[in-house]
Design a protein around this motif. Structure first.
Motif, PDB file in Angstrom:
ATOM      1  N   ALA A 276       0.837  -1.199   0.000  1.00 35.73           N
ATOM      2  CA  ALA A 276       0.000   0.000   0.000  1.00 35.73           C
ATOM      3  C   ALA A 276       0.874   1.251   0.000  1.00 35.73           C
ATOM      4  O   ALA A 276       2.077   1.181   0.231  1.00 35.73           O
ATOM      5  CB  ALA A 276      -0.906  -0.006   1.227  1.00 35.73           C
TER       6      ALA A 276
ATOM      7  N   ASN B  67      -5.772  -6.878  -0.131  1.00 38.29           N
ATOM      8  CA  ASN B  67      -5.276  -6.809   1.245  1.00 38.29           C
ATOM      9  C   ASN B  67      -5.843  -5.585   1.949  1.00 38.29           C
ATOM     10  O   ASN B  67      -5.866  -4.497   1.374  1.00 38.29           O
ATOM     11  CB  ASN B  67      -3.734  -6.737   1.225  1.00 38.29           C
TER      12      ASN B  67
ATOM     13  N   GLY C 226       9.181 -12.198   3.801  1.00 43.18           N
ATOM     14  CA  GLY C 226      10.162 -11.448   4.572  1.00 43.18           C
ATOM     15  C   GLY C 226      11.577 -11.843   4.214  1.00 43.18           C
ATOM     16  O   GLY C 226      12.024 -12.926   4.584  1.00 43.18           O
ATOM     17  N   GLY C 227      12.246 -11.006   3.447  1.00 43.04           N
ATOM     18  CA  GLY C 227      13.634 -11.265   3.102  1.00 43.04           C
ATOM     19  C   GLY C 227      13.810 -12.277   1.985  1.00 43.04           C
ATOM     20  O   GLY C 227      14.916 -12.764   1.764  1.00 43.04           O
TER      21      GLY C 227
END
Ligand SMILES: Cc1cc2nc3c(=O)[nH]c(=O)nc-3n(C[C@H](O)[C@H](O)[C@H](O)COP(=O)(O)O)c2cc1C
Length: 350
Positions: free
Chosen positions: A12, A60, A221-222
């Motif tokens: 976003a 989302n 994540g990562g």
């Protein structure tokens, strides 16, 4: 559920454009549209091109805080406002005297109207972050034929999320760029570990969550390349979600200053900071992060509203020092190429 091991994470604030989501979907990834910060009308416009494809996609949403800011946080917010005045003055920007109140639709992130939109005109999937949607909302989405996904950062949060009836979880590791999905202050030892980021890797976090719940898991994540993706899949994820890897793409709506910063060797690390919005988020360390991380209160979205004019003024001045340069720990791998090139590079090896 997703029919592909690769997901374009929702981003976003402008980064996820309809063009980015469409390109990701077209190249074989599952795409999430970003509903956060948007009104229902803006969301309807954002997802119209995705609806038109007739394909699988998700939206989302941010789950708003249900209680007003506590007195302690309010006092720290007031002190933080004063601290921000000098930084704002550098950009000729104001710091609003007060953030909007709890019941303001902006603080609620237009929740009621967006849920109403998604129930009236259903889509294949809805995911939530920053908290859990009430079980009753999950159930109404199910009745509308929509699959529901919750974002979690620990086994304790996973158990709480599954109790609301969701179909799958995004398991977000602290290495992720942007805001943390964490919603339990004390979720047990693993929540503590993920918050500090010093103990569990993404595969370890996935195994821990896997042993606590049985719904499909998405690792996030990562994940900056196929190697991290494969490790997450081997640890029990059905798919991985990438965010930072897409920020510099041609279809991304991130500001050019943000895209350029990710490629600028002058930035040497990321950090979790509440300085921009009042909720921990991972960003490249710039002057604003250095100056304000220690003092920023836990007050989301109030801090977001206090810093918004200052950030807008910095952007207008082409000055990245006071911008929220969201980035995961894998930021150096992000490339300025079409979305399809990134997606295909991952999918070739998965
Ligand atoms: C610029 C940016 C904006 C983001 N916005 C959202 C969002 O609106 N909703 C959400 O659930 N996650 C958001 N995230 C987190 C991503 O969905 C995802 O968890 C994260 O990007 C994965 O880690 P990575 O950045 O290391 O790939 C955002 C991340 C970034 C980098």
């Amino acid at each position: 559920m997703f029919n592909t091991p690769l997901i374009a994470a929702p981003m976003a604030g402008g980064t996820t454009t309809a063009a980015l989501a469409l390109a990701a979907q077209g190249a074989g990834a599952f795409a999430f549209a970003a509903g956060g910060y948007k009104t229902a009308e803006q969301l309807a416009r954002h997802i119209a091109p995705l609806r038109a494809t007739g394909g699988n996609f998700g939206v989302n949403l941010f789950v708003p805080r249900t209680t007003p800011l506590g007195a302690d946080a309010a006092a720290r917010l007031a002190a933080y406002r004063v601290e921000l005045l000098a930084t704002a003055a550098r950009y000729g920007a104001e710091v609003p005297l007060a953030a909007p109140p709890q019941e303001d639709p902006r603080v609620q992130d237009y929740w009621d109207e967006k849920i109403a939109l998604l129930l009236a005109d259903p889509i294949p999937m809805v995911s939530f972050t920053f908290g859990l949607a009430p079980a009753e909302v999950v159930s109404r989405l199910h009745q509308a034929g929509t699959r529901v996904v919750a974002s979690v950062t620990s086994a304790a949060e996973a158990v709480a999320a599954v109790a609301t009836g969701v179909d799958a979880l995004v398991v977000q590791h602290t290495n992720a760029g942007g805001h943390t999905a964490a919603f339990l202050a004390a979720g047990g030892p693993s929540a503590e570990n993920t918050r500090t980021g010093t103990h569990l890797t993404l595969p370890q976090l996935l195994s821990e969550v896997r042993s606590a719940v049985s719904v499909p898991l998405v690792g996030a994540g990562g994940v900056s390349g196929p190697a991290e993706a494969k490790a997450a899949l081997a640890a029990g994820a059905t798919a991985v979600a990438i965010g930072t890897a897409l920020i510099r793409t041609e279809e991304s709506g991130a500001r050019p200053l943000h895209k350029d910063a990710l490629a600028d060797p002058g930035y040497t690390r990321t950090a979790m900071t509440r300085a921009f919005t009042g909720k921990p988020a991972r960003a490249l360390v710039n002057g604003f992060v250095r100056d304000h991380t220690a003092t920023a209160p836990e007050a989301y979205p109030e801090v977001h509203f206090l810093t918004a004019p200052l950030r807008a003024a910095a952007a207008a001045a082409q000055d990245p020092r006071a911008l929220n340069l969201w980035a995961g720990t894998g930021w150096k791998s992000a490339q300025a190429v079409p979305v399809a090139a990134v997606v295909k590079e991952f999918l070739r090896e998965l």
